[in-house]
Design a protein around this motif. Structure first.
Motif, PDB file in Angstrom:
ATOM      1  N   HIS A 120       1.079   3.486   0.578  1.00 52.52           N
ATOM      2  CA  HIS A 120       0.922   2.628   1.618  1.00 52.52           C
ATOM      3  C   HIS A 120       1.844   3.160   2.735  1.00 52.52           C
ATOM      4  O   HIS A 120       1.593   3.459   3.971  1.00 52.52           O
ATOM      5  CB  HIS A 120       1.276   1.286   1.508  1.00 52.52           C
ATOM      6  N   GLN A 121       3.131   3.648   2.369  1.00 51.55           N
ATOM      7  CA  GLN A 121       4.089   4.282   2.928  1.00 51.55           C
ATOM      8  C   GLN A 121       3.723   5.711   3.642  1.00 51.55           C
ATOM      9  O   GLN A 121       3.753   6.075   4.697  1.00 51.55           O
ATOM     10  CB  GLN A 121       5.317   4.606   2.331  1.00 51.55           C
ATOM     11  N   LEU A 122       2.828   6.397   2.894  1.00 51.24           N
ATOM     12  CA  LEU A 122       2.238   7.653   3.235  1.00 51.24           C
ATOM     13  C   LEU A 122       1.340   7.415   4.188  1.00 51.24           C
ATOM     14  O   LEU A 122       1.408   8.282   5.159  1.00 51.24           O
ATOM     15  CB  LEU A 122       1.638   8.556   2.142  1.00 51.24           C
ATOM     16  N   LYS A 134       0.985   4.971   6.170  1.00 51.06           N
ATOM     17  CA  LYS A 134       1.690   4.499   7.530  1.00 51.06           C
ATOM     18  C   LYS A 134       2.264   5.769   8.374  1.00 51.06           C
ATOM     19  O   LYS A 134       2.321   5.812   9.507  1.00 51.06           O
ATOM     20  CB  LYS A 134       2.631   3.360   7.197  1.00 51.06           C
ATOM     21  N   ARG A 135       2.912   6.118   7.617  1.00 51.72           N
ATOM     22  CA  ARG A 135       3.704   7.396   8.313  1.00 51.72           C
ATOM     23  C   ARG A 135       2.898   8.688   8.868  1.00 51.72           C
ATOM     24  O   ARG A 135       3.407   9.347   9.777  1.00 51.72           O
ATOM     25  CB  ARG A 135       4.810   7.926   7.371  1.00 51.72           C
ATOM     26  N   SER A 136       1.901   8.805   8.276  1.00 46.56           N
ATOM     27  CA  SER A 136       0.943   9.713   8.874  1.00 46.56           C
ATOM     28  C   SER A 136      -0.146   9.252   9.815  1.00 46.56           C
ATOM     29  O   SER A 136      -0.868  10.220  10.274  1.00 46.56           O
ATOM     30  CB  SER A 136      -0.053  10.455   7.499  1.00 46.56           C
ATOM     31  N   GLY A 137      -0.049   7.984  10.169  1.00 41.96           N
ATOM     32  CA  GLY A 137      -0.901   7.512  11.267  1.00 41.96           C
ATOM     33  C   GLY A 137      -2.373   7.291  10.799  1.00 41.96           C
ATOM     34  O   GLY A 137      -3.223   7.580  11.381  1.00 41.96           O
ATOM     35  N   ASN A 138      -2.391   7.434   9.219  1.00 42.10           N
ATOM     36  CA  ASN A 138      -3.786   7.427   8.699  1.00 42.10           C
ATOM     37  C   ASN A 138      -4.588   8.596   8.997  1.00 42.10           C
ATOM     38  O   ASN A 138      -5.579   8.470   9.118  1.00 42.10           O
ATOM     39  CB  ASN A 138      -4.707   6.093   8.740  1.00 42.10           C
ATOM     40  N   LEU A 197      -1.566  13.769   3.976  1.00 42.06           N
ATOM     41  CA  LEU A 197      -0.768  12.616   3.485  1.00 42.06           C
ATOM     42  C   LEU A 197      -1.464  11.280   3.412  1.00 42.06           C
ATOM     43  O   LEU A 197      -1.397  10.681   2.514  1.00 42.06           O
ATOM     44  CB  LEU A 197       0.749  12.527   4.192  1.00 42.06           C
ATOM     45  N   GLY A 253      -1.928   9.147   0.253  1.00 39.71           N
ATOM     46  CA  GLY A 253      -1.395   7.765   0.160  1.00 39.71           C
ATOM     47  C   GLY A 253      -2.901   6.984  -0.394  1.00 39.71           C
ATOM     48  O   GLY A 253      -2.665   5.886  -1.120  1.00 39.71           O
TER      49      GLY A 253
END
Length: 287
Positions: free
Chosen positions: A195-197, A199-203, A207, A211
């Protein structure tokens, strides 16, 4: 004075070299049981709410450390004063592991799953109790597996001095706990990392794909661990029986070891289930 000091340092360095070698040998010999320990404990540490996974895992890890603190000195003392007792302790532990493994199989084959309403109703009132029961079960199983790890490690340094035995067995016990539960922690938090990956990659991009894979993989991993953990319990139990009971050790010498050990573990578990079920019925009659 200076020469005496350096002589002491030289002795310490030599001791550490011996310990490093014996620890490496002991770790190699316990690698198989450590793999089984990982599968069993990973399965037992899953199935909780996300917010409770790490607290539960920490409770099990503390229990595991306490197990090692109890087991290591007792194993060393028994090895010195009453070595034959170690074999019988292992066999009794084997029956416990076999029972746990076979009970899981019987539960899966013959006990129907509860309806969603029953599960929701029970979860509201029994979450804390269920968590405590599962933690206690995990620590008990860890105790038996820890005995096996400590005994194998001790056996690999049986001809060494007592100081080397103490340091080597303690090091293996500590490495086993940190290594196993460290990996278990990574497994149970796979979905959060995923979930963090995302979120940080903007989906977007690699990444986000990684995720998503981690999130989707966790349920599959948990199901696999449940199966592998059950098989591991039975195999470890069967291995204990085969290596510590002379008649069973020489029985069917041409049979593949893994098949023989699984069969012995299965039979041992069925015997324990029959004895405990019969004992409960007799107790209920007299009660």
């Amino acid at each position: 004075m200076a020469s005496g000091f350096f002589a002491i340092l030289d002795d310490i360095a030599a001791l550490m070299d011996d310990v490093a070698i014996t620890t490496k040998v002991a770790a190699r010999k316990t690698a198989g049981i450590l793999g089984d320990d990982l599968a069993v404990n990973a399965e037992k540490a899953t199935g909780f709410l996300s917010s409770r996974e790490l607290p539960v895992l920490w409770a099990i890890t503390k229990g595991s450390l306490i197990n090692k603190v109890i087991i290591v000195p007792i194993a060393l003392l028994l090895n010195i004063f009453f070595p034959v007792a170690i074999k019988y302790i292992l066999i009794l532990g084997g029956f416990y592991l076999a029972y746990e493994g076979v009970e899981k199989i019987i539960e899966y084959l013959f006990h129907h799953p509860k309806t969603a309403q029953q599960v929701i109703g029970e979860s509201k009132t029994n979450d804390n109790d269920a968590e405590k029961i599962k933690v206690k079960s995990a620590i008990t199983t860890d105790f038996i597996l820890s005995v096996e790890i400590v005994i194998i490690a001790l056996g690999s340094v049986a001809e060494k001095s007592l100081s080397i035995q103490i340091i080597t067995v303690s090091a293996v016990a500590l490495i086993a706990t940190i290594g196993v539960y460290g990996i278990v922690a990574l497994i149970v938090r796979m979905d959060d990392a995923g979930h963090q990956l995302i979120k940080r990659s903007g989906n977007k991009g690699f990444l986000a794909s990684l995720g998503g894979l981690l999130v989707k993989s966790l349920p599959v991993v948990i199901k696999l661990l449940a199966v592998i953990g059950t098989i591991a319990l039975i195999l470890v139990a069967g291995g204990i029986f085969a290596h510590n009971i002379a008649y069973l050790h020489h029985l069917f010498p041409h049979l593949l070891a893994v098949i023989k050990e699984f069969a012995l573990g299965l039979i041992g578990g069925l015997i324990m289930v029959a004895l405990l079920t019969g004992g409960k019925k007799i107790y209920s009659v007299f009660k």
